[in-house]
Design a protein around this motif. Structure first.
Motif, short mmCIF file in Angstrom:
data_model
loop_
_atom_site.label_atom_id
_atom_site.label_comp_id
_atom_site.label_asym_id
_atom_site.label_seq_id
_atom_site.Cartn_x
_atom_site.Cartn_y
_atom_site.Cartn_z
N UNK A 315 0.91 -1.24 -0.10
CA UNK A 315 -0.19 0.03 0.16
C UNK A 315 0.80 1.22 0.01
N UNK A 316 0.39 2.42 -0.30
CA UNK A 316 0.91 3.76 -0.38
C UNK A 316 1.55 3.95 0.90
N UNK A 317 0.84 3.80 1.95
CA UNK A 317 1.46 4.16 3.31
C UNK A 317 2.47 3.29 3.72
N UNK A 318 2.26 1.86 3.42
CA UNK A 318 3.39 0.81 3.96
C UNK A 318 4.85 1.51 3.21
N UNK A 319 4.57 1.91 1.85
CA UNK A 319 5.78 2.15 0.96
C UNK A 319 6.45 3.37 1.62
N UNK A 320 5.64 4.36 2.04
CA UNK A 320 6.18 5.47 2.71
C UNK A 320 6.84 5.27 3.91
N UNK A 321 6.14 4.33 4.67
CA UNK A 321 6.73 3.89 5.99
C UNK A 321 8.21 3.08 5.77
N UNK A 322 8.22 2.39 4.95
CA UNK A 322 9.32 1.58 4.67
C UNK A 322 10.30 2.47 4.25
N UNK A 323 10.29 3.37 3.23
CA UNK A 323 11.22 4.41 2.93
C UNK A 323 11.78 5.07 4.14
N UNK A 324 10.93 5.40 5.11
CA UNK A 324 11.32 6.37 6.22
C UNK A 324 12.25 5.31 7.06
N UNK A 325 11.91 4.01 6.99
CA UNK A 325 12.67 3.20 8.03
C UNK A 325 13.78 2.91 7.58
N UNK A 326 14.34 2.90 6.31
CA UNK A 326 15.68 2.72 5.69
C UNK A 326 16.45 4.08 5.82
N UNK A 327 15.87 5.15 6.03
CA UNK A 327 16.87 6.27 6.01
C UNK A 327 17.94 6.32 7.42
N UNK A 328 17.65 5.71 8.41
CA UNK A 328 18.50 5.73 9.46
C UNK A 328 19.94 5.05 9.01
N UNK A 329 19.81 4.17 8.17
CA UNK A 329 20.80 3.41 7.73
C UNK A 329 21.78 4.09 6.86
N UNK A 330 21.35 5.16 6.33
CA UNK A 330 22.20 5.93 5.54
C UNK A 330 22.41 7.43 5.98
N UNK A 331 22.13 7.44 7.46
CA UNK A 331 22.07 8.70 7.87
C UNK A 331 23.55 9.69 7.87
N UNK A 332 24.46 8.83 7.95
CA UNK A 332 25.91 9.23 7.84
C UNK A 332 26.00 10.02 6.56
N UNK A 333 25.67 9.26 5.22
CA UNK A 333 25.86 9.84 4.10
C UNK A 333 25.05 11.09 3.92
N UNK A 334 23.74 11.12 4.55
CA UNK A 334 23.05 12.08 4.19
C UNK A 334 23.15 13.27 4.85
N UNK A 335 23.86 13.39 5.96
CA UNK A 335 24.17 14.53 6.79
C UNK A 335 25.41 14.99 6.72
N UNK A 336 26.46 14.43 6.11
CA UNK A 336 27.85 14.69 5.95
C UNK A 336 28.07 15.99 5.32
#
Length: 336
Positions: A315-336
């Motif tokens: 579902x749309x909401x599940x995809x949005x939630x999944x995308x958001x849960x992935x972001x912490x894995x990439x936090x170092x790259x995203x905030x550097x």
């Protein structure tokens, strides 16, 4: 596999040729396809461009467009052309799944398959490959295929140049993405010298929006944009109801994700849209952030480092939630 000499011999006499590209073709897909089409017809080849699906109206002005066959509208005719083809050119894609149900038709065809592409990890279905992941567009590779492989620069006329310029312009983000090298600008200069009217092409592609498209864009930015400052990420989420309300047509969502990426602090932008039978994602990033890795690992997709896409049957909401849960894995790259 064909070598260059064998390929030249194959093209030395008129052949039955099909050119195809990925589903929901963009400017590069259609620009490269019609650029090659306008080159081949000068040599007497019986050439047809077949697209798996429809494509945006803002690309319908290109030379050769009236002759394009859309597969899911004229399936029987297209199947006959594919089956009878001597050569099938596969442009701007490297996996037959990217052309939907056409894929198996092309695979089973006795034709020679020629791939011209710039995406990662090509499938091994082709007989000749002109492939470079560093190229900014498939249209750039069609240019080098004509000029460097076939040694036939003299046949790049105004129609060929116009189409190839369109492909390079759109896939390079109007010449502003990192892979727009000096070599790309030299190619573009050649295309302008050959008759491509650069300012007119830009106007036809970018200044032809409908009122509905502009109102839809305003809705996306006002009501659908979410900024996640802790991850330097922005998300635009669009439902099927939004698409219906604004009468969104093919191509109307193209480029919306770039508005989210245009904010100074944002390194990753996502456009997540609910379609009829699946949810589609378009990711754009800045610098060396691997948008394609997220699409490949989590959303059955892929693409380039800074421009990638994927899909999901959740579902749309599940995809949005999944995308958001992935972001912490990439936090170092995203905030550097």
């Amino acid at each position: 596999m064909l070598d260059t000499a064998a390929l030249k011999d194959l093209l030395a006499h008129p052949k039955k040729i099909v050119i195809t590209t990925h589903h929901k073709p963009d400017g590069d897909a259609m620009g490269s396809s019609l650029g090659l089409y306008n080159y081949l017809i000068q040599q007497g080849h019986h050439t047809t461009v077949i697209t798996p699906t429809d494509y945006p109206d803002f690309l319908s002005w290109m030379p050769g467009n009236p002759e394009v066959i859309i597969y899911n509208e004229k399936t029987e005719q297209a199947d006959v052309l594919i089956e009878d083809a001597d050569i099938v050119f596969c442009l701007d894609f490297n996996n037959l799944s990217r052309i939907n149900e056409m894929g198996e038709k092309v695979r089973k065809s006795k034709s020679y398959k020629i791939m011209i592409d710039h995406h990662l990890e090509p499938e091994d279905f082709d007989d000749f490959r002109h492939w470079d992941i560093n190229a900014c567009a498939a249209a750039q590779l069609v240019y080098s295929f004509i000029v460097d492989v076939l040694d036939n620069k003299k046949l790049i006329n105004k129609d060929v140049a116009t189409c190839l310029y369109t492909g390079i312009m759109t896939d390079s983000g109007s010449f502003r993405l990192p892979n727009t090298t000096s070599a790309v600008h030299r190619v573009v200069a050649d295309l302008i010298d050959a008759g491509a009217v650069n300012y007119r092409i830009h106007e036809l592609v970018y200044n032809s929006a409908s009122e509905n498209r502009l109102r839809f864009l305003g809705h996306c930015l006002l009501n659908c944009l979410e900024v996640l400052p802790e991850f330097n990420t922005a998300i635009i989420v669009v439902s099927k109801q939004d698409l219906e309300k604004y009468h969104v047509n093919t191509g109307d969502t193209e480029g919306v994700v770039n508005y989210a990426l245009s904010m100074a602090s944002i390194r990753l932008a996502a456009f997540i849209v609910e379609r009829k039978d699946q949810v589609k994602l378009s990711l754009r990033s800045k610098g060396d952030f691997p948008a394609n890795e997220i699409c490949k690992l989590y959303f059955s997709g892929g693409g380039h480092r800074n421009a990638a896409g994927g899909q999901s049957t959740a579902s749309l909401q599940d995809v949005v939630n999944q995308f958001k849960t992935i972001l912490p894995e990439y936090k170092k790259l995203l905030i550097q």
